[in-house]
Design an enzyme around this catalytic site. Structure first.
Site, PDB file in Angstrom:
ATOM      1  N   ALA A 131     -21.858   2.301   6.005  1.00  0.00           N
ATOM      2  CA  ALA A 131     -22.650   1.156   6.478  1.00  0.00           C
ATOM      3  C   ALA A 131     -21.782   0.215   7.325  1.00  0.00           C
ATOM      4  CB  ALA A 131     -23.249   0.391   5.298  1.00  0.00           C
TER       5      ALA A 131
ATOM      6  N   ASN B  67     -19.391  11.463  -2.991  1.00  0.00           N
ATOM      7  CA  ASN B  67     -20.101  12.131  -1.898  1.00  0.00           C
ATOM      8  C   ASN B  67     -20.561  13.510  -2.382  1.00  0.00           C
ATOM      9  OD1 ASN B  67     -17.807  10.894   0.643  1.00  0.00           O
ATOM     10  ND2 ASN B  67     -19.775  10.044   0.001  1.00  0.00           N
TER      11      ASN B  67
ATOM     12  N   ARG C  38     -29.744 -18.049  48.766  1.00  0.00           N
ATOM     13  CA  ARG C  38     -29.033 -18.125  47.497  1.00  0.00           C
ATOM     14  C   ARG C  38     -29.630 -19.195  46.584  1.00  0.00           C
ATOM     15  NH1 ARG C  38     -23.564 -19.385  48.511  1.00  0.00           N
ATOM     16  NH2 ARG C  38     -24.028 -19.820  50.702  1.00  0.00           N
TER      17      ARG C  38
ATOM     18  N   GLU D 137     -17.820  -1.193   1.110  1.00  0.00           N
ATOM     19  CA  GLU D 137     -19.137  -0.630   1.408  1.00  0.00           C
ATOM     20  C   GLU D 137     -20.237  -1.626   1.055  1.00  0.00           C
ATOM     21  OE1 GLU D 137     -20.930   0.880   3.141  1.00  0.00           O
ATOM     22  OE2 GLU D 137     -21.261   2.962   2.548  1.00  0.00           O
TER      23      GLU D 137
ATOM     24  N   ARG E 284     -11.014   5.087  -2.057  1.00  0.00           N
ATOM     25  CA  ARG E 284     -11.197   6.192  -1.118  1.00  0.00           C
ATOM     26  C   ARG E 284     -10.700   5.858   0.288  1.00  0.00           C
ATOM     27  NH1 ARG E 284     -16.023   4.024  -2.861  1.00  0.00           N
ATOM     28  NH2 ARG E 284     -17.803   3.724  -1.477  1.00  0.00           N
TER      29      ARG E 284
ATOM     30  N   ARG F 118     -13.877 -13.477  38.313  1.00  0.00           N
ATOM     31  CA  ARG F 118     -13.202 -14.203  37.230  1.00  0.00           C
ATOM     32  C   ARG F 118     -13.746 -13.789  35.863  1.00  0.00           C
ATOM     33  NH1 ARG F 118     -11.184 -15.434  42.155  1.00  0.00           N
ATOM     34  NH2 ARG F 118      -9.524 -16.990  42.001  1.00  0.00           N
TER      35      ARG F 118
ATOM     36  N   HIS G 218     -16.328   2.392   5.447  1.00  0.00           N
ATOM     37  CA  HIS G 218     -17.448   3.103   4.825  1.00  0.00           C
ATOM     38  C   HIS G 218     -18.617   3.233   5.805  1.00  0.00           C
ATOM     39  CE1 HIS G 218     -15.399   2.470   0.929  1.00  0.00           C
ATOM     40  NE2 HIS G 218     -14.971   1.383   1.544  1.00  0.00           N
TER      41      HIS G 218
ATOM     42  N   ARG H 228     -14.727   6.786   8.721  1.00  0.00           N
ATOM     43  CA  ARG H 228     -15.063   6.673   7.307  1.00  0.00           C
ATOM     44  C   ARG H 228     -13.899   7.256   6.511  1.00  0.00           C
ATOM     45  NH1 ARG H 228     -20.654   9.492   6.216  1.00  0.00           N
ATOM     46  NH2 ARG H 228     -20.255   8.594   4.164  1.00  0.00           N
ATOM     47  N   HIS H 229     -13.804   6.894   5.245  1.00  0.00           N
ATOM     48  CA  HIS H 229     -12.863   7.551   4.340  1.00  0.00           C
ATOM     49  C   HIS H 229     -13.148   9.051   4.309  1.00  0.00           C
ATOM     50  CE1 HIS H 229     -16.291   7.939   1.650  1.00  0.00           C
ATOM     51  NE2 HIS H 229     -16.589   6.696   1.989  1.00  0.00           N
TER      52      HIS H 229
END
Lengths: 446, 446
Positions: B355, B218, B59, B288, B264, B7, B353, B211-212
């Site tokens: 992070a 960058n 058991r 970000e 971005r 289940r 982003h 990411r972008h």
């Protein structure tokens, strides 16, 4: 809504509407009792007797009028959640509503409040007899008796939602959340509403709300930052335990202190913590609205450096987002978990920032978005909010310690740094203003 | 946990543990089956027969050992939530556990998974027969048959939680959330867990994570800001629809695109939206990590200007909060509503982003807090996460478009702006890595 009279249906409907509107979801309550009252302003219990065909006809007509208006309201695509506030206490009535909703291609969520706790019902009856428009001008004892008779008439035909209605999407709240049954929840908004509903309680409590004491940035007129308290701000912090005590504390129920992560709120809370031994929690979500690139600037500087932004903010302060920062709308989203935990909690004192106080206050008092960002929240003033059945009571306690005014009216840059409020002696501790958020919203059942 | 075998109890237990740990709540699963297996590694269905006193004794001994260890675990005050993963399928067993918990001055929450949807049960059985340590090395058909017999033995004595146990705090999940009954929820953590549990579903779906594309910041090695995509970043955006298609799309089920509010990510999503006609949602919560006063600086500049901060961040990157900004811990808190909506949703592609990708990935893959902030998340690479019963499958699809590496190993300032990855031709589309978050966590019932 589904449930017998005096089960808090209107209270729940009002809270849900207020919560949704605060999160920018357009919501409206359609109270069948209001429609019924246009023809029958002061009906007695006999009107609600199942064997009274006249009454039955009038009540059905009121329901039809309310549902018709509700469906018309949905023709505006911006309108998202309508709450049909009525007893809807039989399976056949619910089937009729369900069919109407399916036909209109809308989603439904039945919210049943089922309650057999006699104390809860009695306190609800007492509330109703003093506030219901059905009993205006009548003897309170007579009104209460008549209202109990009305409930008995409903009880004769009341059918709780059960297995035979398992095709319905519903949440059944038993004894104010002691037990909750959730069935066939499908979308995210339904799920959020259910979460909200399961967090509600009706134990008496208050929420104390204050900005931090005056900070060094307040003195220099800068926004944002992480400055220390000014000398006057420290005096406010020292006075706060006394101010809270004088506002009236609940017996044997310690407060929990919530602050932001910024120094000026922790410093403001320090004596509360030390002298009264209350537990303190820091919330990042209570940090001041992030002013992004404008952090640390004065309004004057912002107006000079970013004149277009400054104007844009004045034009639509709720939606304006600082470059690299936040808007009021953003703040409300991050405050949602705070509101959820506030709804669950009992006595809380929150020491936070101007924009955050505005947003929390707007939630409790149903302040519209175009107004809440402009609300004046003076420094060195403690607010005590006490939720009541049909609104929130506000009391303000002003400490006799002067502070700068940080309130900037639309179009101005000046207020923030040159206006010093002198803390007039009239503004004494204990000034009480009562404002009912939904004072007129009370209305009894169809 | 309460419920018959197959289940999804272990699945739920594992997810709850992962969710809690991600939100910094120390949680552990105590699986009674594991204790039982030390003495009975490969029991057949007869072992679970109610009339097998030998089996019953073994058991019970396993349950006692698991509960004893669980209570010992709570002696460390940092440990908050223990999940006892077993069938606990009789009232008397639950009473025994309840008494133990009350005696130890702990709170309880029974989570019952009740399911009579034969398809769901069968798919669970198929999963178990291939992964359960009870059936290692056995013929799959035989294993499935034996497992069905085992379930039948449990069914003979199974008692669902009902009215007679209304003093228990419990949530009863019927047919994976079609219906949920919640009883006597008291504290905030219980309420959050119930909200989480009611949002879970087990429909097959995937989550795409990227990411972008490479941004102008960058290229210059600056962090934060709201820069446009570089020329190479735009090429990635153009290639993305094709990359997603090649990753394998579900039939007739459009994806929803989630981006942050920063340019971005919107620019990276634009061709997905235009070419494939998918709906796009912007989330502030996906922005970000806010680097506060360091926004717009290079790591070199931060190391020079705030050498102590730079060191503090390296020492404890998860908890380090930028001045006026955020820590990874802060980001996880604001991502919680995203995770809730992700759990409810089906196919979603998230363009966000570095992070944020790390935090979302950490949730699905149970990456510990000391590791997740250091995880390498290359630009121009699409990840596809597919939740399975006992872990999440990851596939990586690398676009053949070079980009700077923004990965900075501990102690270094250099990586960010002078290392250019050349996009080697070996890194072709379709490189597949499968990682099971909890691949070894599967274990069948006591």
């Amino acid at each position: 809504m589904v449930g017998l009279p005096a089960r808090g249906k209107s209270l729940i409907a009002g809270k849900v509407k207020r919560y949704l509107r605060w999160t920018s979801v357009k919501a409206e309550v359609f109270n069948v009792g209001k429609y019924r009252r246009t023809d029958n302003p002061h009906p007695d219990a006999n009107f609600f007797d199942v064997n009274n065909t006249e009454g039955e006809k009038a009540r059905k007509a009121a329901a039809e009028a309310a549902v018709a208006d509700m469906l018309k309201w949905f023709q505006d695509k911006d309108n998202k959640v309508a709450i049909l506030d009525a007893t809807n206490s039989t399976k056949s009535r619910r089937k009729w509503i369900y069919d109407k909703i399916v036909e209109a291609n809308l989603l439904h969520l039945f919210v049943e409040s089922k309650c057999d706790d006699e104390d809860l019902i009695m306190s609800n009856i007492l509330e109703v007899k003093t506030t219901s428009p059905d009993y205006v001008g009548q003897d309170p004892e007579e009104a209460a008796k008549d209202f109990r008779d009305r409930i008995r008439n409903y009880e004769k035909v009341y059918q709780t939602i059960d297995e035979s209605e398992k095709n319905l999407t519903y949440v059944k709240i038993i004894n104010i959340g002691a037990r909750v049954v959730i069935n066939l929840i499908q979308d995210y908004l339904q799920s959020r509403l259910v979460y909200y509903l399961t967090n509600l309680h009706i134990k008496p409590r208050s929420i104390w709300l204050s900005r931090h004491g005056e900070s060094e940035f307040n003195l220099s007129g800068q926004i944002g930052g992480d400055a220390n308290l000014s000398e006057r701000g420290q005096r406010y912090a020292k006075m706060l335990p006394d101010l809270v005590k004088r506002s009236g504390l609940p017996k044997d129920a310690p407060l929990t202190i919530w602050t932001s992560t910024l120094k000026r709120t922790s410093q403001t809370a320090q004596h509360l913590q030390k002298e009264l031994g209350w537990e303190k929690l820091q919330w990042k979500a209570l940090d001041e609205l992030d002013s992004g690139m404008c952090d640390g600037m004065t309004y004057q500087e912002i107006a000079e450096k970013f004149p277009e932004d400054f104007q844009a903010r004045d034009d639509d302060k709720y939606n304006y987002r600082y470059r690299g920062g936040e808007s009021y709308r953003d703040v409300v989203i991050r405050l949602e978990p705070i509101i959820m935990e506030l709804e669950r909690s009992e006595n809380i004192i929150i020491i936070t920032h101007q924009a955050i106080v505005r947003c929390i206050f707007a939630y409790f008092m149903e302040i519209p978005q175009e107004k809440s960002p402009w609300m004046e929240v003076p420094l060195h003033t403690l607010m005590k909010l006490t939720p009541k059945a049909y609104g929130t009571e506000v009391e303000r306690f002003k400490a006799d310690i002067p502070a700068v005014s940080t309130w900037r009216p639309k179009g101005s840059t000046a207020k923030h740094h040159d206006s010093i409020s002198e803390g007039t002696p009239e503004d004494v501790v204990g000034e009480v203003k009562k404002v009912g958020a939904a004072a007129n919203a009370q209305a009894s059942e169809k």
